[in-house]
Scaffold this motif. Structure first.
Motif, PDB file in Angstrom:
ATOM      1  N   LEU A 197       0.835  -1.196   0.000  1.00  0.00           N
ATOM      2  CA  LEU A 197       0.000   0.000   0.000  1.00  0.00           C
ATOM      3  C   LEU A 197       0.874   1.252   0.000  1.00  0.00           C
ATOM      4  O   LEU A 197       1.861   1.326   0.736  1.00  0.00           O
ATOM      5  N   ILE A 198       0.508   2.228  -0.829  1.00  0.00           N
ATOM      6  CA  ILE A 198       1.107   3.562  -0.766  1.00  0.00           C
ATOM      7  C   ILE A 198      -0.017   4.568  -0.552  1.00  0.00           C
ATOM      8  O   ILE A 198      -1.034   4.539  -1.255  1.00  0.00           O
ATOM      9  N   ALA A 239       4.076   2.570   2.432  1.00  0.00           N
ATOM     10  CA  ALA A 239       4.904   3.745   2.168  1.00  0.00           C
ATOM     11  C   ALA A 239       4.010   4.975   2.107  1.00  0.00           C
ATOM     12  O   ALA A 239       2.821   4.884   1.771  1.00  0.00           O
ATOM     13  N   LEU A 240       4.591   6.120   2.451  1.00  0.00           N
ATOM     14  CA  LEU A 240       3.883   7.394   2.369  1.00  0.00           C
ATOM     15  C   LEU A 240       4.469   8.190   1.214  1.00  0.00           C
ATOM     16  O   LEU A 240       5.689   8.197   1.005  1.00  0.00           O
ATOM     17  N   PRO A 271       7.284   4.269  13.235  1.00  0.00           N
ATOM     18  CA  PRO A 271       7.877   3.069  12.634  1.00  0.00           C
ATOM     19  C   PRO A 271       8.727   3.435  11.426  1.00  0.00           C
ATOM     20  O   PRO A 271       8.630   4.540  10.887  1.00  0.00           O
ATOM     21  N   SER A 272       9.538   2.500  11.000  1.00  0.00           N
ATOM     22  CA  SER A 272      10.411   2.725   9.848  1.00  0.00           C
ATOM     23  C   SER A 272       9.605   2.498   8.563  1.00  0.00           C
ATOM     24  O   SER A 272       9.497   1.373   8.067  1.00  0.00           O
ATOM     25  N   ILE A 273       9.036   3.582   8.068  1.00  0.00           N
ATOM     26  CA  ILE A 273       8.202   3.520   6.862  1.00  0.00           C
ATOM     27  C   ILE A 273       8.842   4.383   5.775  1.00  0.00           C
ATOM     28  O   ILE A 273       9.192   5.541   6.031  1.00  0.00           O
ATOM     29  N   PRO A 274       9.000   3.874   4.565  1.00  0.00           N
ATOM     30  CA  PRO A 274       9.609   4.667   3.494  1.00  0.00           C
ATOM     31  C   PRO A 274       8.799   5.923   3.176  1.00  0.00           C
ATOM     32  O   PRO A 274       7.561   5.904   3.149  1.00  0.00           O
ATOM     33  N   ILE A 275       9.510   7.017   2.957  1.00  0.00           N
ATOM     34  CA  ILE A 275       8.923   8.290   2.547  1.00  0.00           C
ATOM     35  C   ILE A 275       9.291   8.513   1.087  1.00  0.00           C
ATOM     36  O   ILE A 275      10.474   8.568   0.736  1.00  0.00           O
ATOM     37  N   LEU A 276       8.287   8.621   0.233  1.00  0.00           N
ATOM     38  CA  LEU A 276       8.520   8.772  -1.205  1.00  0.00           C
ATOM     39  C   LEU A 276       8.003  10.131  -1.665  1.00  0.00           C
ATOM     40  O   LEU A 276       6.961  10.585  -1.200  1.00  0.00           O
ATOM     41  N   LEU A 297       6.142   5.304  -9.163  1.00  0.00           N
ATOM     42  CA  LEU A 297       5.520   5.131  -7.850  1.00  0.00           C
ATOM     43  C   LEU A 297       4.503   3.989  -7.872  1.00  0.00           C
ATOM     44  O   LEU A 297       4.522   3.092  -7.019  1.00  0.00           O
ATOM     45  N   CYS A 298       3.620   4.007  -8.861  1.00  0.00           N
ATOM     46  CA  CYS A 298       2.541   3.013  -8.919  1.00  0.00           C
ATOM     47  C   CYS A 298       3.062   1.613  -9.229  1.00  0.00           C
ATOM     48  O   CYS A 298       2.442   0.619  -8.839  1.00  0.00           O
TER      49      CYS A 298
END
Length: 447
Positions: free
Chosen positions: A8-9, A38-39, A61-66, A79-80
């Motif tokens: 999920l993004i 990811a956000l 938490p360790s969540i990727p930031i895009l 991204l998709c």
């Protein structure tokens, strides 16, 4: 295409509604089916602050930031291509939504949003429906307060009409309640203003498309006109018509059901699921549907009328739209402001959505010439504040169903939420998360 890395993004995670969506998503993170998240947004610093806010009092938490740019198609495609599902919270969707839909359709990933803009939804269906079906991309708008409570609420009322009883019409009455002053999201206000500005575009789009089948509804169509202000004594509300997306989205679902009486087949559903889907849709009876907004006092209703007139009149001109969007608090009598509500205001608010269904205790009455409904069933959907609490709850439960039950959902296409999620366990999931469905009364109508 890059390898799929995320379940999920969330797009627009740092916006007013987006940050509450992140907070809700964190409740389910690391538990199947949501293992990776990811956000994404334009500003990495704001996304980091959102994650800190959403995870408080726990460490983030360790969540990727895009980062991405809606004006850069390649950025969106990249991204998709990394995710199974996109949750889009970037509105107004009329301005920012199409590039995201286009990228999802191109890459074949699924897409849900919280849009309440009919022109955007119908334009996406016309432009991308066929290709989405080909690429296996499931595009579903209105997966928030607009318009899942209306869709599931109508189905819930409809399913109470057990044969030989049949509904003729169902009116939904929305009541917003709060211990404090109710303050709405500026994005919602902006979408309403732009909706007035683009009303002609929506009508032109509809005229350009082929006519689709309409559901056969027993009995006469509801009379046109009637009083401006309606008094519904049984539910204690005075109400006026609400020009929301709900009735339009419900109509799209009923049209899809007319064309596919057993619903839409899942991409890889088993025999048991096929029977379950057919059994569910056999209990859903179509009805004329409308939405009104209600208040317990006449003063509340007059405020609805005043705000509606301001948006309806000023939204038609460029200068008028500038006034509305520059001074939203003034023209909405304090209901909308640019900085949105405080957390205390959000926590104190709630909604009730009453469904007043009228129909016939026996369908044979219609063939005998009795055209006046003789039976009434009232149901209710009830939950927390609509924009920042109910909408994230609904969106996340829809997302979890897409991630965990994808084989049972349509292969792809641009579809309303009702036809996609109706036969799933979405209603039960919402009930477990604070949005209730209740039967209030069943009885005969006095002649």
């Amino acid at each position: 295409m890059e390898e799929t890395r995320y379940d999920l993004i969330i797009l627009g995670a740092s916006g007013f509604t987006g940050k509450y969506v992140v907070k809700e998503a964190l409740r389910f993170l690391s538990h199947p089916p949501l293992r990776t998240l990811a956000l994404a947004g334009r500003n990495a610093n704001k996304l980091t602050q959102t994650l800190q806010w959403a995870s408080h009092p726990n460490p983030p938490p360790s969540i990727p930031i895009l980062t991405f740019d809606t004006s850069d198609p390649q950025s969106l495609l990249s991204l998709c291509a990394q995710t199974r599902l996109v949750l889009n919270c970037v509105g107004p969707f009329r301005l920012y939504g199409e590039p995201v839909v286009a990228a999802c359709v191109e890459t074949g990933c699924d897409y849900l949003d919280i849009c309440g803009e009919p022109e955007f939804m119908e334009r996406m269906e016309a432009k991308y429906g066929e290709k989405a079906a080909e690429t296996g991309s499931l595009i579903v708008s209105a997966c928030g307060f607009d318009s899942v409570p209306a869709e599931l609420g109508l189905m819930f009322n409809s399913r109470q009409w057990v044969d030989p009883a049949v509904p003729n019409r169902v009116e939904a009455y929305v009541s917003l309640e709060s211990e404090r002053r109710i303050v709405g999201n500026f994005g919602t206000f902006e979408s309403a203003v732009l909706g007035v500005a683009n009303a002609d575009s929506l009508q032109a789009l509809r005229r350009s498309r082929p006519r689709r089948a309409r559901p056969v509804i027993p009995g006469p169509a509801p009379p046109k006109g009637g009083p401006l202000i309606e008094h519904q004594k049984k539910i204690g509300l005075r109400a006026v018509k609400l020009p929301s997306a709900d009735s339009i989205v419900v109509r799209r679902t009923l049209t899809a059901l007319t064309e596919n009486p057993h619903g839409l087949p899942g991409v890889n559903e088993g025999v048991e699921q096929i029977e379950k889907r057919k059994a569910f849709w056999s209990t859903v009876k179509p009805a004329h549907f409308g939405v009104k907004i209600g208040a317990k006092s006449m003063l509340g209703v007059y405020r609805f009328i005043t705000v509606g007139m301001c948006i309806g009149l000023l939204g038609k001109t460029g200068f008028g739209r500038w006034l509305l969007l520059t001074f939203p608090s003034f023209f909405s009598i304090g209901w909308f402001r640019k900085k949105g509500p405080s957390e205390d205001e959000v926590r104190s608010a709630s909604f009730k959505m009453w469904f007043v269904g009228q129909g016939f205790s026996n369908s044979s009455l219609i063939s005998e010439g009795n055209m006046k409904p003789d039976m009434e069933i009232i149901t209710r959907v009830m939950g927390p504040e609509i924009g920042y609490l109910a909408t994230p709850i609904i969106l996340l439960q829809c997302a979890l169903i897409v991630l965990s039950q994808r084989d049972n959902l349509p292969k792809g296409g641009v579809l309303p939420p009702g036809i996609v999620f109706g036969p799933t366990d979405l209603q039960e999931r919402l009930q477990e998360n604070g949005i209730s469905f209740d039967v209030i009364s069943k009885g005969a109508l006095s002649s």
